[in-house]
Design an enzyme around this catalytic site. Structure first.
Site, PDB file in Angstrom:
ATOM      1  N   LEU A 179      11.396 -20.572  -4.485  1.00  0.00           N
ATOM      2  CA  LEU A 179      10.548 -19.721  -3.881  1.00  0.00           C
ATOM      3  C   LEU A 179       9.254 -19.556  -4.669  1.00  0.00           C
ATOM      4  O   LEU A 179       9.243 -19.877  -6.022  1.00  0.00           O
ATOM      5  CB  LEU A 179      11.121 -18.245  -4.048  1.00  0.00           C
ATOM      6  CG  LEU A 179      10.015 -17.072  -3.488  1.00  0.00           C
ATOM      7  CD1 LEU A 179      10.291 -16.995  -1.795  1.00  0.00           C
ATOM      8  CD2 LEU A 179      10.387 -15.781  -4.070  1.00  0.00           C
TER       9      LEU A 179
ATOM     10  N   ASP B 256       0.740  -1.445  -0.029  1.00  0.00           N
ATOM     11  CA  ASP B 256      -0.062  -0.055  -0.067  1.00  0.00           C
ATOM     12  C   ASP B 256       1.009   1.285  -0.049  1.00  0.00           C
ATOM     13  O   ASP B 256       1.880   1.213   0.765  1.00  0.00           O
ATOM     14  CB  ASP B 256      -0.826   0.151   1.491  1.00  0.00           C
ATOM     15  CG  ASP B 256      -1.930   0.906   1.272  1.00  0.00           C
ATOM     16  OD1 ASP B 256      -2.418   1.494   0.067  1.00  0.00           O
ATOM     17  OD2 ASP B 256      -2.665   1.320   2.136  1.00  0.00           O
TER      18      ASP B 256
ATOM     19  N   HIS C  42       2.760   3.435  -8.988  1.00  0.00           N
ATOM     20  CA  HIS C  42       2.652   1.954  -9.222  1.00  0.00           C
ATOM     21  C   HIS C  42       4.082   1.316  -9.840  1.00  0.00           C
ATOM     22  O   HIS C  42       4.360   0.293  -9.565  1.00  0.00           O
ATOM     23  CB  HIS C  42       1.440   1.653  -9.957  1.00  0.00           C
ATOM     24  CG  HIS C  42       0.021   2.056  -9.596  1.00  0.00           C
ATOM     25  ND1 HIS C  42      -0.200   1.702  -8.246  1.00  0.00           N
ATOM     26  CD2 HIS C  42      -0.834   2.690  -9.774  1.00  0.00           C
ATOM     27  CE1 HIS C  42      -1.469   1.943  -7.808  1.00  0.00           C
ATOM     28  NE2 HIS C  42      -1.859   2.889  -8.703  1.00  0.00           N
TER      29      HIS C  42
END
Ligand code: FPP
Length: 258
Positions: free
Chosen positions: A149, A38, A55
């Site tokens: 991962l 956020d 972004h």
């Protein structure tokens, strides 16, 4: 007092995490870390930039988070890239975010392959339209056998919708006579979550100073450690990640026990 869940099958979401359950200090690295990324908009605004610049900077922070997670032995990194509520943003912002994800996938697929990262998706990502869906599915397929991962991207994800879907599936099975109503328990519900194959969530981080979960992994976060950071997502880097791991390690995880 809520009793700690007893022995549960590996991978079931209700299982407490990697720190030995009930034994106190979580001295180990979290196996599964999730992040609510956020603050992109505020980061951009404070610099007099358009939201998309935030972004874009956020996408660079995703690269750093991924690298840090891989370097520090985390098994699963789950990121909230687009919530089922994000459609309420302007058409322009939604289309910018979609374009950014397309670009990111194009650019990062080689890195995911090279770094042996498996990509997995949660959420109703089909809503994004055929082009992005095809790219997403190609990336999932191409990385399916990687084991270093797992990067889980939550796209058009909403936790209440996920729980409601699980309830519908189990209710249908009961109606079809495949299941007794009395057999619907935590394990069965966890088994219907989109995270069912993943290790339990150990650590949930939210940046930007907001202190809420925003419909993200509500079921899965039942016993996770929560960490709310004051930095904006584009400022996230390895130092922040290592500090978060340190804070996790210093917490006492009791899972309802003593
Ligand atoms: C929240 O910040 C962020 C989002 C809704 C989008 C997250 C997207 C990225 C980090 C980039 C692309 C993702 C990938 C996987 C490459 P906000 O816009 O709500 O910030 P604000 O609260 O300050 O306005």
């Amino acid at each position: 007092m809520i009793a700690r869940a007893g022995p549960v099958a590996p991978g079931a979401d209700t299982v407490p995490g990697s720190a030995s359950p009930g034994t106190g200090a979580a001295s180990t690295t979290p196996r599964h870390v999730a992040i609510i990324m956020d603050g992109n908009g505020r980061w951009a605004q404070s610099r007099g930039l358009p939201r998309i610049a935030g972004h874009r900077a956020g996408a660079e922070a995703v690269r750093r988070a991924l690298q840090a997670a891989a370097d520090h032995g985390v098994e699963v990194l789950t990121i909230y890239a687009f919530s089922s509520e994000n459609w309420r943003r302007s058409e322009e912002e939604v289309s910018d975010l979609t374009a950014l994800m397309r670009f990111y996938l194009e650019r990062e697929l080689k890195t995911l392959e090279k770094e042996r990262v498996r990509l997995k998706l949660i959420g109703d990502y089909q809503a994004f339209g055929p082009d992005l869906v095809a790219r997403l599915e190609k990336a999932v397929e191409r990385t399916a056998s990687n084991t270093r991962l797992t990067l889980v991207i939550a796209l058009n994800y909403g936790s209440r919708a996920e729980i409601a879907a699980a309830a519908r599936t189990l209710a249908q099975r009961a109606l079809d006579g495949q299941l007794q109503v009395s057999e619907i328990d935590e394990q069965r519900i966890a088994g219907e979550m989109q995270t069912r194959e993943l290790p339990p969530l150990d650590l949930l981080i939210r940046t930007s100073g907001e202190v809420r979960l925003s419909n993200f992994l509500l079921w899965q976060a039942a016993y996770a450690e929560l960490l709310f950071l004051d930095i904006m997502w584009p400022d996230f880097d390895e130092t922040v990640f290592v500090d978060a791991l340190g804070q996790y390690a210093s917490r006492q995880r009791r899972f309802g026990g003593r």
